[in-house]
Structure formats: C-alpha cells, structure tokens
Design a protein around this motif. Structure first.
Motif, PDB file in Angstrom:
ATOM      1  N   MET A   1     -23.689   2.995 -34.682  1.00  0.00           N
ATOM      2  CA  MET A   1     -24.810   4.269 -34.667  1.00  0.00           C
ATOM      3  C   MET A   1     -26.199   4.080 -34.376  1.00  0.00           C
ATOM      4  N   LEU A   2     -26.702   2.940 -35.011  1.00  0.00           N
ATOM      5  CA  LEU A   2     -27.991   2.442 -34.755  1.00  0.00           C
ATOM      6  C   LEU A   2     -28.237   2.255 -33.062  1.00  0.00           C
ATOM      7  N   LEU A   3     -27.309   1.456 -32.748  1.00  0.00           N
ATOM      8  CA  LEU A   3     -27.453   1.288 -31.201  1.00  0.00           C
ATOM      9  C   LEU A   3     -27.336   2.563 -30.360  1.00  0.00           C
ATOM     10  N   LYS A   4     -26.323   3.468 -30.660  1.00  0.00           N
ATOM     11  CA  LYS A   4     -26.039   4.667 -30.075  1.00  0.00           C
ATOM     12  C   LYS A   4     -27.654   5.445 -29.894  1.00  0.00           C
ATOM     13  N   ILE A   5     -28.282   5.603 -31.104  1.00  0.00           N
ATOM     14  CA  ILE A   5     -29.504   6.113 -31.164  1.00  0.00           C
ATOM     15  C   ILE A   5     -30.514   5.602 -30.344  1.00  0.00           C
ATOM     16  N   LEU A   6     -30.723   4.110 -30.602  1.00  0.00           N
ATOM     17  CA  LEU A   6     -31.708   3.493 -29.710  1.00  0.00           C
ATOM     18  C   LEU A   6     -31.339   3.569 -28.275  1.00  0.00           C
ATOM     19  N   GLY A   7     -30.164   3.458 -27.679  1.00  0.00           N
ATOM     20  CA  GLY A   7     -29.594   3.703 -26.502  1.00  0.00           C
ATOM     21  C   GLY A   7     -30.150   5.219 -25.987  1.00  0.00           C
ATOM     22  N   ILE A   8     -29.937   6.145 -26.647  1.00  0.00           N
ATOM     23  CA  ILE A   8     -30.587   7.403 -26.286  1.00  0.00           C
ATOM     24  C   ILE A   8     -31.940   7.685 -26.211  1.00  0.00           C
ATOM     25  N   MET A   9     -32.542   6.766 -27.074  1.00  0.00           N
ATOM     26  CA  MET A   9     -34.129   6.981 -26.926  1.00  0.00           C
ATOM     27  C   MET A   9     -34.580   6.309 -25.880  1.00  0.00           C
ATOM     28  N   VAL A  10     -34.096   4.971 -25.519  1.00  0.00           N
ATOM     29  CA  VAL A  10     -34.611   4.332 -24.140  1.00  0.00           C
ATOM     30  C   VAL A  10     -34.122   5.216 -22.959  1.00  0.00           C
ATOM     31  N   VAL A  11     -33.002   5.774 -22.979  1.00  0.00           N
ATOM     32  CA  VAL A  11     -32.889   6.512 -21.863  1.00  0.00           C
ATOM     33  C   VAL A  11     -33.743   7.859 -21.602  1.00  0.00           C
ATOM     34  N   ILE A  12     -34.111   8.381 -22.681  1.00  0.00           N
ATOM     35  CA  ILE A  12     -35.085   9.371 -22.816  1.00  0.00           C
ATOM     36  C   ILE A  12     -36.246   9.055 -22.391  1.00  0.00           C
ATOM     37  N   TRP A  13     -36.834   7.927 -22.904  1.00  0.00           N
ATOM     38  CA  TRP A  13     -37.996   7.091 -22.633  1.00  0.00           C
ATOM     39  C   TRP A  13     -37.987   6.746 -21.140  1.00  0.00           C
ATOM     40  N   LEU A  14     -36.966   6.286 -20.476  1.00  0.00           N
ATOM     41  CA  LEU A  14     -37.123   5.847 -18.812  1.00  0.00           C
ATOM     42  C   LEU A  14     -37.078   7.245 -18.161  1.00  0.00           C
ATOM     43  N   ALA A  15     -36.515   8.445 -18.674  1.00  0.00           N
ATOM     44  CA  ALA A  15     -36.384   9.444 -17.764  1.00  0.00           C
ATOM     45  C   ALA A  15     -37.978  10.196 -18.009  1.00  0.00           C
ATOM     46  N   LEU A  16     -38.442  10.040 -19.012  1.00  0.00           N
ATOM     47  CA  LEU A  16     -39.986  10.479 -19.077  1.00  0.00           C
ATOM     48  C   LEU A  16     -41.128   9.633 -18.161  1.00  0.00           C
ATOM     49  N   ALA A  17     -40.551   8.414 -18.284  1.00  0.00           N
ATOM     50  CA  ALA A  17     -41.566   7.440 -17.458  1.00  0.00           C
ATOM     51  C   ALA A  17     -41.222   7.716 -15.799  1.00  0.00           C
ATOM     52  N   VAL A  18     -40.323   8.030 -15.555  1.00  0.00           N
ATOM     53  CA  VAL A  18     -39.764   8.145 -13.881  1.00  0.00           C
ATOM     54  C   VAL A  18     -40.473   9.589 -13.752  1.00  0.00           C
TER      55      VAL A  18
END
Length: 57
Positions: A1-18
C-alpha cells in the motif's frame, strides 16, 4: 500500500515537472516572439516613414 502511494506521488511529481518545463519554454518563446514582432513592426514603420512623400509636393 505504501509503495502504491509513493508511486502515485512520483508520477504526479514527474507530470508537474514536465508541465513546468513546457510552460517555462512557452513563456520564453512568447517573450522572444513578442520582441521579434515589435522589432519588425518598428522597422517597417521607420522604413515606411522614410519612403512616404508629403501630399502636395
């Protein structure tokens, strides 16, 4: 569950960076384009002013 939340946060962070990089490029391109257009209009106005003749002469 924690890895899923971290994965979603990383994807959102990358999208905002792009998106940030894209908007930064577009802002720079907009400024450069505005400077070029103002320069062309100014050049055209100066060139047209020199070649225009007075009425009645």
């Amino acid at each position: 569950m924690l890895l899923k939340i971290l994965g979603i946060m990383v994807v959102i962070w990358l999208a905002l960076a792009v998106l940030g990089a894209v908007f930064e490029f577009l802002g720079t391109a907009l400024v450069i384009g505005a400077v070029v257009v103002v320069g062309m209009v100014t050049y055209s106005a100066v060139k047209a002013g020199r070649s225009r003749r007075s009425i009645g002469r």
